[in-house]
Design a protein around this motif. Structure first.
Motif, PDB file in Angstrom:
ATOM      1  N   GLU A 205      62.719 -14.158 -17.074  1.00 23.94           N
ATOM      2  CA  GLU A 205      61.261 -14.197 -16.885  1.00 23.94           C
ATOM      3  C   GLU A 205      60.732 -15.636 -17.039  1.00 23.94           C
ATOM      4  O   GLU A 205      59.829 -16.060 -16.324  1.00 23.94           O
ATOM      5  N   GLU A 206      61.330 -16.406 -17.969  1.00 25.85           N
ATOM      6  CA  GLU A 206      60.928 -17.808 -18.135  1.00 25.85           C
ATOM      7  C   GLU A 206      61.161 -18.596 -16.851  1.00 25.85           C
ATOM      8  O   GLU A 206      60.352 -19.437 -16.456  1.00 25.85           O
ATOM      9  N   VAL A 207      62.297 -18.320 -16.232  1.00 25.19           N
ATOM     10  CA  VAL A 207      62.661 -19.046 -15.009  1.00 25.19           C
ATOM     11  C   VAL A 207      61.734 -18.642 -13.855  1.00 25.19           C
ATOM     12  O   VAL A 207      61.262 -19.488 -13.088  1.00 25.19           O
ATOM     13  N   ASP A 208      61.452 -17.346 -13.761  1.00 23.65           N
ATOM     14  CA  ASP A 208      60.541 -16.874 -12.711  1.00 23.65           C
ATOM     15  C   ASP A 208      59.164 -17.523 -12.867  1.00 23.65           C
ATOM     16  O   ASP A 208      58.555 -17.965 -11.890  1.00 23.65           O
ATOM     17  N   VAL A 209      58.671 -17.560 -14.098  1.00 23.19           N
ATOM     18  CA  VAL A 209      57.346 -18.151 -14.339  1.00 23.19           C
ATOM     19  C   VAL A 209      57.376 -19.650 -14.020  1.00 23.19           C
ATOM     20  O   VAL A 209      56.443 -20.193 -13.424  1.00 23.19           O
ATOM     21  N   ALA A 210      58.454 -20.317 -14.400  1.00 21.97           N
ATOM     22  CA  ALA A 210      58.560 -21.761 -14.129  1.00 21.97           C
ATOM     23  C   ALA A 210      58.502 -22.038 -12.628  1.00 21.97           C
ATOM     24  O   ALA A 210      57.790 -22.949 -12.178  1.00 21.97           O
ATOM     25  N   TRP A 211      59.229 -21.256 -11.844  1.00 19.89           N
ATOM     26  CA  TRP A 211      59.187 -21.462 -10.408  1.00 19.89           C
ATOM     27  C   TRP A 211      57.848 -21.088  -9.808  1.00 19.89           C
ATOM     28  O   TRP A 211      57.350 -21.764  -8.884  1.00 19.89           O
ATOM     29  N   ASP A 212      57.244 -20.027 -10.329  1.00 16.68           N
ATOM     30  CA  ASP A 212      55.898 -19.685  -9.852  1.00 16.68           C
ATOM     31  C   ASP A 212      54.939 -20.849 -10.107  1.00 16.68           C
ATOM     32  O   ASP A 212      54.078 -21.154  -9.274  1.00 16.68           O
ATOM     33  N   LEU A 213      55.101 -21.491 -11.253  1.00 13.65           N
ATOM     34  CA  LEU A 213      54.192 -22.590 -11.602  1.00 13.65           C
ATOM     35  C   LEU A 213      54.455 -23.821 -10.733  1.00 13.65           C
ATOM     36  O   LEU A 213      53.513 -24.456 -10.226  1.00 13.65           O
TER      37      LEU A 213
END
Lengths: 358, 358
Positions: free
Chosen positions: A247-255
Motif C-alpha cells: 500500500e505504501e508503494v501504491d500511494v507513492a506512485w499515485d503521488l
C-alpha cells in the motif's frame, strides 16, 4: 513548473544504492520497508517480490540482532531490489551488514553510542563502497541538541542532521542520503525545506513517519511529501503507513503521478456519483481500477457517471467511458468511438486499451 | 505559520450557507454531495444523517429534473445540514429550488444558456436571501473562453470565473462562493492561487474533481487541497471521491487536522511495523482506530511497535501504547503510566482516555 521545480534535486550529489541513483536530478525513487522477520529469508524475499511487482525500487529490512544476519545475507543475495540494512544502537551489526551484502545502511548516529563507533561504521561502508542514509528522527536526536530548550523541534532536527553530515564529511565519507522525519505534516515540510536550503548538495529521503493507518497516513504523506515534491525537494521517498507495505508503494506512485513527476501505471479519472448518475459508476470504476493494475502503459482512463461532466471532462483522457441508462459511450483521444451496452462496457474498454496501448 | 496562513481567508467577504459561514476568516468547512436519487427523500435524508454524524457541515444534492422537486423540498425541510441545490442547464430548476427551501445554489453560468436566464436565477436567489456558488469546471467553460487557443487551461478557468463574478456583481449580487475545478493536482493549485490573487474577496470552494477511487482520490485531494490550505487558500472544501461520501468527509477532516487547521476527532500516530516489532501492531492500530471513531476529544493517540521509536516519539502524544513481547507500556503526557498485558492493552488505553478526556 515541473522543470523549475526540478532544480533543487539537480544540485545534489548523486548517490547509488545498488544502481538506483538518488540525487543529481535522477527520478525520485520509491522505497518501502519489510514487515517480516529478517531471519525468515523466505518470508522476507516473498514480501520483497510483491513489493517489486508493485513498483518498489529499494527495500529496507530491519537488522535488530546478530540472529538475523544469516537471513539478511540470503535476502541480499537473492533480492531483486537493492537492500538497505536498518540499524539501531549496535554498530557491530552495521559493520556486519556491510560484509553480508547490504546495498546501503540506514543509521541514526545519535543512537550508535559514540563517535568512535560511528567512525567504525563509516569506514566499513567506505570499504564496501556503499552509501549511508543518516536518519534523524524527532524521537532520537543528537544528544547535543535534544535537550536544548532554546531550539524548536525543526531547529533540533536540522541541527542534528547538519552536525552528522559534517562529521561524515570530515571523515572523508560523501555518499550520504539524509532523512529527518517527524509525524506532523507542517514539521516535515519545514524541516526538509530547511535541509534543502542548508545542505543543498545532500540528497533527501522524504516521508512522514508514524503517519498512521492507511487513510490518515495517506492524507499526511500526500500533503507533506506532495508539497515538498512540488517545490522540487526530495530525491527518494518512503511513505510509512501502518498497513501492508504494498500500500505504501501504491500511494507513492499515485503521488508521483499526481504531482506530475513520474507515471508508472494508468491514471484513473472518475467522478463521484451523484443523483444524476444512471449507471453503476462505483462498481464500474472499482472494476476498471482492479483491471488497470496489470496495465503498465502510463495512460489516463476516465470513467464518468453522466452526460453533464462525462463528454466534456473525459476529453482530456486517453480513453474513457461515460455512462448513461443501460449503455455507455466509449471515448478515445477526445472523440466518441461507439456506444456499448453497460454489461459489455468494461470488456470493450479493455479491448480498446489493448488495441491502442497494449 | 498557521496564523500567517490564515490571512488570505480573512480578506474574503463572508457568506452564510444556512448559518455555516464561508470566508471572512471562518473555519474551513467540510461539504459532501449525496449519491442518492433526490426524489427519494428517505434515502437522501438517511445518507445526510450518516454524513452529518461523520462531520459533514453542508450537503449538496442534485436537482436534475422537475421530478425531484418534491423530494428536494422535503430534504430541505428535514435535513440537519444546510442543503445546496446542484443545478445544470435548466434555470427554471434553480428558481424552483430557491422557492423549495435551498440554503444555496450551485450553478455553472456557462451551461445555463443565456445571461437573461442567469439573471433570473440571480434575482430569485437574491429574493430568497441565499448565496450562489459559481462552479466552473474544465469541462464546461464560458463559451467566450473555451475556444481561445491563446489561453492555457488555467487562464480559461480563471477568465471564466472572473467574468461570471463581475456579471453577478453588476447585477447587485454579492453573496458568491467560487469554485474552479480540475482533475489534476497542479492545475487545481495554480487556478486557485490565481483566483485568490485576482479575486481576493471571494470565498473559494476547493477540491479536486473526478479525483478517482478512494486511494488515488485521497492522494490527489490531499496533495492539492493540502498545498492550498497551507498557503491559506480555500474557505470550504469538497474532496470528491468515487466512494461512499462518508469517506470524503473522513478524508477532509484528516486533512484539516494534518495541516493544523481544525481537529474534529483524535489523531492516531502509529508506526509502520518492521522486523523489530514483537506485537500485533497492525491489529492493535486498526482496533484503536475503530474505537477512536466514537471519541470526539481532539487528542493525539500513539500506537507504537517497539522500544526504538516508541517511548521517544510517543512522548508528544496525549496518550499512547508502546508494544513489546506480550505486554505494552501505557503512556500519557510524556510519562509512562504502567505496563499492561497485550490482551488488555486496548481496553486499558480506552479506560484511560475515558478517565482523562471523556
Amino acid at each position: 513548473m515541473v522543470e523549475k521545480n526540478r532544480l533543487p534535486r539537480e544540485l545534489t550529489h548523486p548517490v547509488s544504492v545498488g544502481g538506483v541513483i538518488m540525487g543529481g536530478g535522477a527520478p525520485v525513487s520509491v522505497q518501502s520497508m519489510c514487515t517480516t522477520d529478517t531471519a525468515d529469508a523466505d518470508a522476507t524475499l516473498a514480501q520483497i517480490g510483491r513489493l517489486a511487482a508493485a513498483g518498489c525500487e529499494i527495500i529496507r529490512v530491519a537488522v535488530p540482532s546478530a540472529a538475523v544476519l544469516d537471513g539478511f545475507e540470503r535476502v541480499c543475495a537473492e533480492s531483486p531490489l537493492p537492500v538497505v540494512a536498518d540499524i539501531h544502537f549496535d554498530h557491530r551489526l552495521a559493520i556486519e551488514a556491510c560484509r553480508r551484502g547490504a546495498s546501503a545502511l540506514r543509521v541514526n548516529p545519535g543512537n550508535i553510542g559514540s563517535w568512535e563507533r560511528v567512525d567504525a561504521v563509516i569506514d566499513e561502508a567506505g570499504a564496501a563502497g556503499i552509501p549511508i542514509r543518516i536518519g534523524v528522527n524527532a524521537g532520537s536526536l543528537d544528544a547535543a541538541f535534544a535537550e536544548r530548550e532554546d531550539l524548536t523541534q525543526v531547529e533540533k532536527l536540522v541541527g542534528s542532521a547538519s552536525s552528522f553530515v559534517e562529521h561524515f564529511r570530515t571523515r572523508g565519507f560523501n555518499d550520504i542520503v539524509l532523512s529527518a522525519k517527524a509525524h506532523g505534516v507542517l514539521t516535515t515540510i519545514e524541516v526538509n525545506r530547511a535541509l534543502s536550503r542548508e545542505l543543498p548538495d545532500v540528497p533527501l529521503h522524504v516521508g512522514v513517519t508514524e503517519a498512521g493507518t492507511a487513510r490518515q497516513g495517506t492524507v499526511k504523506n500526500a500533503a507533506a511529501v506532495g508539497a515538498l515534491l512540488m517545490e522540487g525537494i526530495g530525491d527518494t521517498m518512503r511513505l510509512s503507513l501502518t498497513a501492508d507495505p504494498v500500500e505504501e508503494v501504491d500511494v507513492a506512485w499515485d503521488l508521483l503521478s499526481a504531482v506530475g513527476l513520474r507515471r508508472l501505471r494508468p491514471e484513473l479519472v472518475s467522478c463521484p456519483t451523484c443523483g444524476r448518475c444512471q449507471w453503476d459508476l462505483m462498481g464500474v470504476a472499482a472494476e476498471v481500477e482492479r483491471r488497470l493494475s496489470s496495465v503498465r502503459a502510463p495512460i489516463t482512463v476516465a470513467v464518468m457517471g453522466c452526460v453533464v461532466n462525462g463528454p466534456g471532462e473525459a476529453a482530456g483522457a486517453d480513453i474513457g467511458l461515460a455512462g448513461g441508462r443501460g449503455q455507455a459511450l466509449l471515448f478515445a483521444g477526445g472523440s466518441p468511438l461507439r456506444k456499448v451496452s453497460e454489461a459489455d462496457a468494461v470488456d470493450e474498454l479493455f479491448a480498446e486499451i489493448e488495441r491502442r496501448f497494449g
